[in-house]
Design an enzyme around this catalytic site. Sequence first.
Site, PDB file in Angstrom:
ATOM      1  N   TYR A  60     -16.112 -66.692 -13.183  1.00  0.00           N
ATOM      2  CA  TYR A  60     -17.207 -67.641 -13.368  1.00  0.00           C
ATOM      3  C   TYR A  60     -18.558 -66.975 -13.088  1.00  0.00           C
ATOM      4  O   TYR A  60     -18.926 -66.728 -11.933  1.00  0.00           O
ATOM      5  CB  TYR A  60     -17.030 -68.854 -12.451  1.00  0.00           C
ATOM      6  N   HIS A 144      -4.995 -66.227 -12.405  1.00  0.00           N
ATOM      7  CA  HIS A 144      -5.910 -66.859 -13.353  1.00  0.00           C
ATOM      8  C   HIS A 144      -5.590 -66.454 -14.787  1.00  0.00           C
ATOM      9  O   HIS A 144      -5.750 -65.289 -15.171  1.00  0.00           O
ATOM     10  CB  HIS A 144      -7.341 -66.451 -13.011  1.00  0.00           C
TER      11      HIS A 144
END
Length: 329
Positions: A60, A144
């Site tokens: 992010y 992830h």
Amino acid sequence: MTEAPRRRRLGRGAVEVTELGFGAAGIAGLYAPVGEERARQAVDAAWEAGVRYFDTAPHYGLGLSERRLGAALRGRPRGEYTVSTKAGRLLVPHAGGGDDLADGFAVPATHRRVWDFSADGVRRSLEESLTRLGLDRVDVVYLHDPDDHGEQAFGEAYPALERLRAEGVVGAIGAGMNQAEMLTRFVRDTDVDVVLCAGRYTLLDHRALDALLPEAAARGVSVVAGGVFNSGLLADPRPGARYDYARAPGAVLERALRLQEVTERHGVPLRAAALRFPLGHPAVAGVLLGARSAAEVRDAVGLLRCPVPDALWAELRAVGLLPDHAPVP
């Protein structure tokens, strides 16, 4: 004062999350820039509302999310909140210039992402995340998006997470993905505490209901539901709205508009029904909602407490928009 979100335990361990969690991708410039002060105010508003679960990732904003979240939480009592981050992408310095919008973030492209689900990569990723967060521990680590790296994720990354949990370095381990199928395999074949299922258990997409959620419930594994607005379509269904990070197809948009017609007929905003729906399943410990501002946080907390009548869920079932076997809040 608005009632604080309730706490729920992840799996069979001791880590707890609030039923509403703060997704920190937005404060790292997801799709559009967000200033430092606005990002800080968003985290402050979440804290003031009783939110105590904060989710981030190196991906992010090329580490910006972790840095901003860590700075905003600094000085808060460490035992009062839960932080999750992710492993699977290492950040490597990059001098090529430009921006990161190709990967969705309006930040300078100071680094590039390198997939790495090796045991060493997992440990290195966690160490770097702790540095960016300014913390000595995180509570949850998810693998992830291992979609195209299944063999290494199960063979190397997952055992590394298991060792980190056994050593007490992290409290809970799991995987976070935009699909339900591989998450079901994690639930069946490993000893994860929690899986983060993004966009696959929503009012619009019920794929996790067939196998993932029943398996999780049977095995005592918790599910955190992310992407409950399906990239924004369920927040504001209109032509051009995003669905799964791209422009919503016509048939999907039409279904979202039908959902909105039903919810509004019962005096309930579609956003409120979408936020509340996943919490009806016993395997779901909480929902993650991304926020870019204090106003968005306060809106989410209000939506969580918006009454949703049984008649609304009954009508959604009657018109074929909700499976008969989907539990509701």
